[in-house]
Scaffold this motif. Structure first.
Motif, PDB file in Angstrom:
ATOM      1  N   UNK A  20      42.240  46.478  20.766  1.00 30.43           N
ATOM      2  CA  UNK A  20      42.713  46.577  22.141  1.00 30.43           C
ATOM      3  C   UNK A  20      44.148  46.074  22.177  1.00 30.43           C
ATOM      4  N   UNK A  21      45.082  46.868  22.754  1.00 34.31           N
ATOM      5  CA  UNK A  21      46.468  46.385  22.795  1.00 34.31           C
ATOM      6  C   UNK A  21      46.616  45.174  23.696  1.00 34.31           C
ATOM      7  N   UNK A  22      47.587  44.355  23.378  1.00 31.98           N
ATOM      8  CA  UNK A  22      47.828  43.141  24.154  1.00 31.98           C
ATOM      9  C   UNK A  22      48.560  43.503  25.451  1.00 31.98           C
ATOM     10  N   UNK A  23      48.028  43.032  26.556  1.00 30.92           N
ATOM     11  CA  UNK A  23      48.641  43.236  27.865  1.00 30.92           C
ATOM     12  C   UNK A  23      48.779  41.866  28.506  1.00 30.92           C
ATOM     13  N   UNK A  24      49.889  41.645  29.152  1.00 29.44           N
ATOM     14  CA  UNK A  24      50.163  40.368  29.781  1.00 29.44           C
ATOM     15  C   UNK A  24      49.289  40.202  31.022  1.00 29.44           C
ATOM     16  N   UNK A  25      48.705  39.032  31.188  1.00 26.13           N
ATOM     17  CA  UNK A  25      47.868  38.743  32.348  1.00 26.13           C
ATOM     18  C   UNK A  25      48.674  38.797  33.642  1.00 26.13           C
ATOM     19  N   UNK A  26      49.934  38.425  33.573  1.00 26.71           N
ATOM     20  CA  UNK A  26      50.798  38.501  34.756  1.00 26.71           C
ATOM     21  C   UNK A  26      50.944  39.940  35.234  1.00 26.71           C
ATOM     22  N   UNK A  27      51.048  40.879  34.315  1.00 26.84           N
ATOM     23  CA  UNK A  27      51.164  42.290  34.689  1.00 26.84           C
ATOM     24  C   UNK A  27      49.892  42.783  35.360  1.00 26.84           C
ATOM     25  N   UNK A  47      43.713  35.143  43.296  1.00 24.37           N
ATOM     26  CA  UNK A  47      44.050  33.717  43.249  1.00 24.37           C
ATOM     27  C   UNK A  47      43.465  33.075  41.992  1.00 24.37           C
ATOM     28  N   UNK A  48      42.273  33.474  41.607  1.00 16.68           N
ATOM     29  CA  UNK A  48      41.691  32.980  40.351  1.00 16.68           C
ATOM     30  C   UNK A  48      42.505  33.502  39.165  1.00 16.68           C
ATOM     31  N   UNK A  49      43.035  34.723  39.283  1.00 19.40           N
ATOM     32  CA  UNK A  49      43.909  35.253  38.244  1.00 19.40           C
ATOM     33  C   UNK A  49      45.188  34.440  38.103  1.00 19.40           C
ATOM     34  N   UNK A  50      45.740  33.975  39.216  1.00 17.48           N
ATOM     35  CA  UNK A  50      46.918  33.107  39.165  1.00 17.48           C
ATOM     36  C   UNK A  50      46.560  31.786  38.485  1.00 17.48           C
ATOM     37  N   UNK A  51      45.359  31.287  38.759  1.00 23.55           N
ATOM     38  CA  UNK A  51      44.887  30.078  38.073  1.00 23.55           C
ATOM     39  C   UNK A  51      44.795  30.317  36.568  1.00 23.55           C
ATOM     40  N   UNK A  52      44.297  31.504  36.182  1.00 23.08           N
ATOM     41  CA  UNK A  52      44.193  31.823  34.752  1.00 23.08           C
ATOM     42  C   UNK A  52      45.569  31.935  34.110  1.00 23.08           C
ATOM     43  N   UNK A  74      42.641  27.635  29.471  1.00 23.96           N
ATOM     44  CA  UNK A  74      41.363  27.470  30.146  1.00 23.96           C
ATOM     45  C   UNK A  74      40.470  28.692  29.955  1.00 23.96           C
ATOM     46  N   UNK A  75      39.329  28.447  29.359  1.00 24.77           N
ATOM     47  CA  UNK A  75      38.337  29.513  29.207  1.00 24.77           C
ATOM     48  C   UNK A  75      37.651  29.758  30.543  1.00 24.77           C
ATOM     49  N   UNK A  76      37.443  28.703  31.326  1.00 21.20           N
ATOM     50  CA  UNK A  76      36.773  28.845  32.622  1.00 21.20           C
ATOM     51  C   UNK A  76      37.562  29.733  33.567  1.00 21.20           C
ATOM     52  N   UNK A  77      38.883  29.570  33.608  1.00 13.55           N
ATOM     53  CA  UNK A  77      39.698  30.362  34.521  1.00 13.55           C
ATOM     54  C   UNK A  77      39.648  31.840  34.173  1.00 13.55           C
ATOM     55  N   UNK A  78      39.731  32.174  32.904  1.00 15.31           N
ATOM     56  CA  UNK A  78      39.760  33.584  32.513  1.00 15.31           C
ATOM     57  C   UNK A  78      38.391  34.228  32.679  1.00 15.31           C
ATOM     58  N   UNK A  79      37.299  33.499  32.427  1.00 10.80           N
ATOM     59  CA  UNK A  79      35.979  34.094  32.603  1.00 10.80           C
ATOM     60  C   UNK A  79      35.655  34.256  34.085  1.00 10.80           C
ATOM     61  N   UNK A  80      36.128  33.318  34.912  1.00 10.01           N
ATOM     62  CA  UNK A  80      35.920  33.484  36.354  1.00 10.01           C
ATOM     63  C   UNK A  80      36.724  34.668  36.890  1.00 10.01           C
ATOM     64  N   UNK A  81      37.916  34.885  36.358  1.00  9.59           N
ATOM     65  CA  UNK A  81      38.710  36.051  36.751  1.00  9.59           C
ATOM     66  C   UNK A  81      38.018  37.333  36.315  1.00  9.59           C
ATOM     67  N   UNK A  82      37.468  37.345  35.114  1.00 10.76           N
ATOM     68  CA  UNK A  82      36.751  38.520  34.627  1.00 10.76           C
ATOM     69  C   UNK A  82      35.518  38.807  35.470  1.00 10.76           C
ATOM     70  N   UNK A  83      34.735  37.796  35.767  1.00  4.56           N
ATOM     71  CA  UNK A  83      33.542  37.980  36.585  1.00  4.56           C
ATOM     72  C   UNK A  83      33.934  38.423  37.996  1.00  4.56           C
ATOM     73  N   UNK A  84      35.014  37.851  38.531  1.00  2.13           N
ATOM     74  CA  UNK A  84      35.492  38.266  39.843  1.00  2.13           C
ATOM     75  C   UNK A  84      35.916  39.722  39.865  1.00  2.13           C
ATOM     76  N   UNK A  85      36.599  40.176  38.815  1.00  2.00           N
ATOM     77  CA  UNK A  85      36.978  41.590  38.738  1.00  2.00           C
ATOM     78  C   UNK A  85      35.743  42.487  38.693  1.00  2.00           C
ATOM     79  N   UNK A  86      34.739  42.072  37.933  1.00  2.00           N
ATOM     80  CA  UNK A  86      33.509  42.872  37.857  1.00  2.00           C
ATOM     81  C   UNK A  86      32.794  42.935  39.203  1.00  2.00           C
ATOM     82  N   UNK A  87      32.772  41.825  39.916  1.00  2.42           N
ATOM     83  CA  UNK A  87      32.123  41.804  41.226  1.00  2.42           C
ATOM     84  C   UNK A  87      32.905  42.649  42.226  1.00  2.42           C
TER      85      UNK A  87
END
Length: 158
Positions: free
Chosen positions: A3-10, A39-44, A50-63
């Protein structure tokens, strides 16, 4: 498959822009749900390790994928005479919805890079680590304080 690397900010910036345009005519549930996840993405972004921030952002995107489907299907403007604003609003919300699964793939890759342990296995596509050389630090082999007594002769009494 790499998977190519993409910046989280983008990712956060693109979804913020599409959400801002998409919430012009959709209800406040669409707005609150998507901006909360962003907002959770900004936290990530702020907590790079932080593993918690990125997994919460992922779960939030799925929801929000499910929530966006419900919001768009219920509140999509009906009728043959849609205004330009309604068409633009619905188009941006639908484009954001179509982009979210791709974003989830990139965010999952970032989660794995940060040390996440959830493994996805779809049969033909598998993402897992090779743990054959893994050595646990929890169960170390404790050295015996006394040498093996069976291999040495017994001491002679005096």
């Amino acid at each position: 498959m790499e998977v190519p690397a993409v910046n989280l900010k983008a990712i956060v910036l693109v979804h913020w822009l599409l959400t801002t345009w998409g919430c012009l005519g959709l209800p406040s549930s669409y707005t609150w749900g998507n901006f909360t996840v962003l907002a959770v993405g900004v936290w990530a972004i702020a907590q790079r390790d932080s593993i918690d921030a990125i997994i919460m952002f992922l779960i939030g995107l799925l929801i929000t994928i499910l929530m966006d489907i419900i919001n768009i299907s219920i509140f999509y403007p009906r009728g043959s005479s849609l205004t330009d604003l309604q068409r633009f609003d619905a188009g941006m919300a639908i484009f954001s919805l179509l982009l979210k699964p791709v974003s989830c793939l990139f965010v999952y890759q970032m989660y794995r890079e940060r040390g996440g342990e959830y493994v996805v296995n779809l049969g033909f596509f598998s993402v897992a680590r090779d743990r054959s050389s893994y050595q646990s630090i929890d169960q170390q082999d404790v050295p015996c304080p006394y040498p093996d007594l069976d291999s040495k002769p017994a001491p002679h009494p005096f």
